[in-house]
Design a protein around this motif. Sequence first.
Motif, PDB file in Angstrom:
ATOM      1  N   GLN A 212       0.830  -1.215   0.000  1.00 22.70           N
ATOM      2  CA  GLN A 212       0.000   0.000   0.000  1.00 22.70           C
ATOM      3  C   GLN A 212       0.862   1.261   0.000  1.00 22.70           C
ATOM      4  OE1 GLN A 212      -3.175  -0.462  -0.477  1.00 22.70           O
ATOM      5  NE2 GLN A 212      -2.825  -2.672  -0.295  1.00 22.70           N
ATOM      6  N   GLY A 213       2.178   1.076  -0.005  1.00 24.61           N
ATOM      7  CA  GLY A 213       3.068   2.242  -0.045  1.00 24.61           C
ATOM      8  C   GLY A 213       3.313   2.879   1.309  1.00 24.61           C
ATOM      9  N   ALA A 214       2.952   2.174   2.395  1.00 26.29           N
ATOM     10  CA  ALA A 214       3.127   2.749   3.737  1.00 26.29           C
ATOM     11  C   ALA A 214       4.607   2.769   4.134  1.00 26.29           C
ATOM     12  CB  ALA A 214       2.345   1.917   4.755  1.00 26.29           C
ATOM     13  N   THR A 215       4.935   3.599   5.103  1.00 26.50           N
ATOM     14  CA  THR A 215       6.241   3.524   5.757  1.00 26.50           C
ATOM     15  C   THR A 215       6.113   2.466   6.843  1.00 26.50           C
ATOM     16  OG1 THR A 215       6.859   5.789   5.294  1.00 26.50           O
ATOM     17  CG2 THR A 215       7.842   4.784   7.246  1.00 26.50           C
ATOM     18  N   LEU A 216       6.872   1.382   6.696  1.00 26.07           N
ATOM     19  CA  LEU A 216       6.757   0.276   7.651  1.00 26.07           C
ATOM     20  C   LEU A 216       7.914   0.351   8.636  1.00 26.07           C
ATOM     21  CD1 LEU A 216       5.032  -2.320   8.219  1.00 26.07           C
ATOM     22  CD2 LEU A 216       6.798  -3.602   6.998  1.00 26.07           C
ATOM     23  N   SER A 217       7.584   0.612   9.888  1.00 29.49           N
ATOM     24  CA  SER A 217       8.604   0.668  10.939  1.00 29.49           C
ATOM     25  C   SER A 217       8.738  -0.727  11.522  1.00 29.49           C
ATOM     26  CB  SER A 217       8.190   1.685  11.998  1.00 29.49           C
ATOM     27  OG  SER A 217       8.223   2.967  11.414  1.00 29.49           O
ATOM     28  N   LEU A 218       9.933  -1.271  11.358  1.00 23.92           N
ATOM     29  CA  LEU A 218      10.108  -2.694  11.588  1.00 23.92           C
ATOM     30  C   LEU A 218      10.765  -2.995  12.933  1.00 23.92           C
ATOM     31  CD1 LEU A 218       9.490  -5.078   9.660  1.00 23.92           C
ATOM     32  CD2 LEU A 218      11.930  -5.172   9.196  1.00 23.92           C
ATOM     33  N   ALA A 219       9.926  -3.328  13.933  1.00 20.81           N
ATOM     34  CA  ALA A 219      10.474  -3.869  15.170  1.00 20.81           C
ATOM     35  C   ALA A 219      10.717  -5.359  14.949  1.00 20.81           C
ATOM     36  CB  ALA A 219       9.490  -3.654  16.319  1.00 20.81           C
ATOM     37  N   ASN A 220       9.803  -5.951  14.193  1.00 22.24           N
ATOM     38  CA  ASN A 220       9.816  -7.389  13.964  1.00 22.24           C
ATOM     39  C   ASN A 220      10.966  -7.787  13.023  1.00 22.24           C
ATOM     40  OD1 ASN A 220       9.310  -9.850  12.615  1.00 22.24           O
ATOM     41  ND2 ASN A 220       7.202  -9.826  13.321  1.00 22.24           N
ATOM     42  N   LYS A 221      12.130  -8.032  13.641  1.00 21.49           N
ATOM     43  CA  LYS A 221      13.347  -8.360  12.867  1.00 21.49           C
ATOM     44  C   LYS A 221      13.209  -9.690  12.140  1.00 21.49           C
ATOM     45  CE  LYS A 221      14.746  -8.287  16.999  1.00 21.49           C
ATOM     46  NZ  LYS A 221      15.577  -7.877  18.116  1.00 21.49           N
ATOM     47  N   GLU A 222      12.330 -10.569  12.670  1.00 23.42           N
ATOM     48  CA  GLU A 222      12.164 -11.885  12.053  1.00 23.42           C
ATOM     49  C   GLU A 222      11.797 -11.766  10.575  1.00 23.42           C
ATOM     50  OE1 GLU A 222      10.869 -10.792  14.916  1.00 23.42           O
ATOM     51  OE2 GLU A 222      10.608 -12.392  16.396  1.00 23.42           O
ATOM     52  N   LEU A 223      11.088 -10.697  10.218  1.00 26.11           N
ATOM     53  CA  LEU A 223      10.670 -10.543   8.817  1.00 26.11           C
ATOM     54  C   LEU A 223      11.874 -10.389   7.897  1.00 26.11           C
ATOM     55  CD1 LEU A 223       7.483  -8.316   8.843  1.00 26.11           C
ATOM     56  CD2 LEU A 223       7.840 -10.670   9.565  1.00 26.11           C
ATOM     57  N   LEU A 224      12.859  -9.608   8.302  1.00 26.39           N
ATOM     58  CA  LEU A 224      14.037  -9.433   7.452  1.00 26.39           C
ATOM     59  C   LEU A 224      14.877 -10.700   7.429  1.00 26.39           C
ATOM     60  CD1 LEU A 224      15.419  -5.841   8.048  1.00 26.39           C
ATOM     61  CD2 LEU A 224      14.566  -6.805   5.924  1.00 26.39           C
ATOM     62  N   VAL A 225      14.851 -11.456   8.526  1.00 26.74           N
ATOM     63  CA  VAL A 225      15.635 -12.691   8.577  1.00 26.74           C
ATOM     64  C   VAL A 225      15.014 -13.736   7.659  1.00 26.74           C
ATOM     65  CG1 VAL A 225      16.374 -14.599  10.071  1.00 26.74           C
ATOM     66  CG2 VAL A 225      16.472 -12.233  10.902  1.00 26.74           C
ATOM     67  N   CYS A 226      13.690 -13.865   7.689  1.00 27.98           N
ATOM     68  CA  CYS A 226      13.097 -14.954   6.909  1.00 27.98           C
ATOM     69  C   CYS A 226      12.778 -14.544   5.478  1.00 27.98           C
ATOM     70  CB  CYS A 226      11.906 -15.593   7.623  1.00 27.98           C
ATOM     71  SG  CYS A 226      10.460 -14.602   7.777  1.00 27.98           S
ATOM     72  N   ALA A 227      12.682 -13.245   5.196  1.00 29.12           N
ATOM     73  CA  ALA A 227      12.282 -12.847   3.835  1.00 29.12           C
ATOM     74  C   ALA A 227      12.855 -11.479   3.469  1.00 29.12           C
ATOM     75  CB  ALA A 227      10.757 -12.828   3.749  1.00 29.12           C
ATOM     76  N   GLY A 228      14.126 -11.255   3.780  1.00 32.49           N
ATOM     77  CA  GLY A 228      14.728  -9.935   3.567  1.00 32.49           C
ATOM     78  C   GLY A 228      14.599  -9.445   2.133  1.00 32.49           C
ATOM     79  N   ALA A 229      15.022 -10.282   1.177  1.00 33.68           N
ATOM     80  CA  ALA A 229      15.031  -9.842  -0.219  1.00 33.68           C
ATOM     81  C   ALA A 229      13.610  -9.521  -0.692  1.00 33.68           C
ATOM     82  CB  ALA A 229      15.652 -10.920  -1.105  1.00 33.68           C
TER      83      ALA A 229
END
Length: 390
Positions: free
Chosen positions: A113-130
């Motif tokens: 949706q084009g939002a600015t996503l503030s990422l506390a949830n580091k797991e997201l970058l670990v499991c699907a960074g690219a």
Amino acid sequence: MRKISIFGATGSIGQNTIDLIRRAPGDYNVVALTGGANIAQLAQDARALRADIAVTAYDDKLPELRAALDGSGIVAAAGQAALVEAASRPADWVMSAIVGAAGLAPGLEALKQGATLSLANKELLVCAGALLLETARSHNARLLPVDSEHSAVFQGLVGEDIAAVERVVITASGGAFRDWPLEQLKTATVAQASSHPNWDMGQRITIDSASMFNKALEVIETREFFRVDPDQIEVVVHPESIVHALVGFRDGALMAHLGAPDMRHAIGYALHWPERRELPVERLDLARLAQLTFRAPDPARYPALRLAYDVMARGGLMGAVFNAAKERALDHFIAGRIGFLDMAEVVARVLDQFDSADRGLDEAMTLDTVRRTDHLARMDADNEILKYVR
Ligand code: NDP
Ligand code: MG
């Protein structure tokens, strides 16, 4: 007024975010708040912030949420599809603070949706960074770090050329057992691992701090966020948790970020970025602190750390395997089925199995391939755990 949504609103990061929002209620229009089991908190905050919609992750909690929101005009919803639907509602700024891989689908939807996503949830970058980075790029959305170390690195890079960065140093408190004799770690209990010396956080990340799985995830998060090579990322144990990270440049300068251990700093920085606004955090008295200490992490005490470097060397979907196996090992530790040190052993075995068999680690990274890998790794971890159960 900025439209904002908070995923994982009832947790530690979510509540700290709400604390900041409530100090300037006229600035924000709250779209969605989500939680899990804590319906009373979710409903109370949804009413106080006049949210459009409140979502619990659990279908069976819907009647309770509906009853708690009765007469408020706030929409009540439940389940995974409802979380994604809430993320599809237009918002300028979204806090991603659901714990674990469960936050992936809503996080991706918010980026679409084009939002600015503030990422506390580091797991997201670990499991699907690219996948996350590509989704942000193709939808003109932005990812901002909220993890204290990554917020510190991000702040250290303002106005700098990333090509001039020689190394990134992230600090680790060392967790609950940093001064325990090694042989005693075997018998560490869930209650002992759930108490952090410096930070007040959710139970899962607190235990991950004691085992350094949290720092292992953060090393991978550093690589994904800042595109530095694994051998440029260092971890140093810093028991005071005052220096959050340092950025080293090719001229030898090492820029440190200092602050009290209070997540409202990193959350507030992401909320107001690129401005800096007044935040209700303690100001450091350096003379009273008197000294800051640093030491190298002991690999025998923290085997999880080495695994992060193995995962980065393998690449592909291995991050999803690592995160999922870690989540299951942690579930089983919390349930009392395995010991504290068994967690790293279980995860290492699951990584080995994926490495030696053809498990599709090099397939293109999509939500489906990440989910399938996550699912297989959880099954492998559960099979491994059977060996420990007596
Ligand atoms: P908490 O456990 O305190 O909160 C987690 C939130 O996610 C709660 O709102 C919880 O709902 C919700 N939740 C739990 N399971 C699910 C699920 N399956 N689906 C949807 N929602 C769910 O965690 P923290 O706030 O400590 O951490 C959140 C994230 O931020 C983690 O990724 C953590 O690593 C990261 N982080 C946290 C820091 C901290 O200081 N706490 C610091 C840096 C990063 P409910 O409680 O209602 O069940
Ligand atoms: Mg951190």
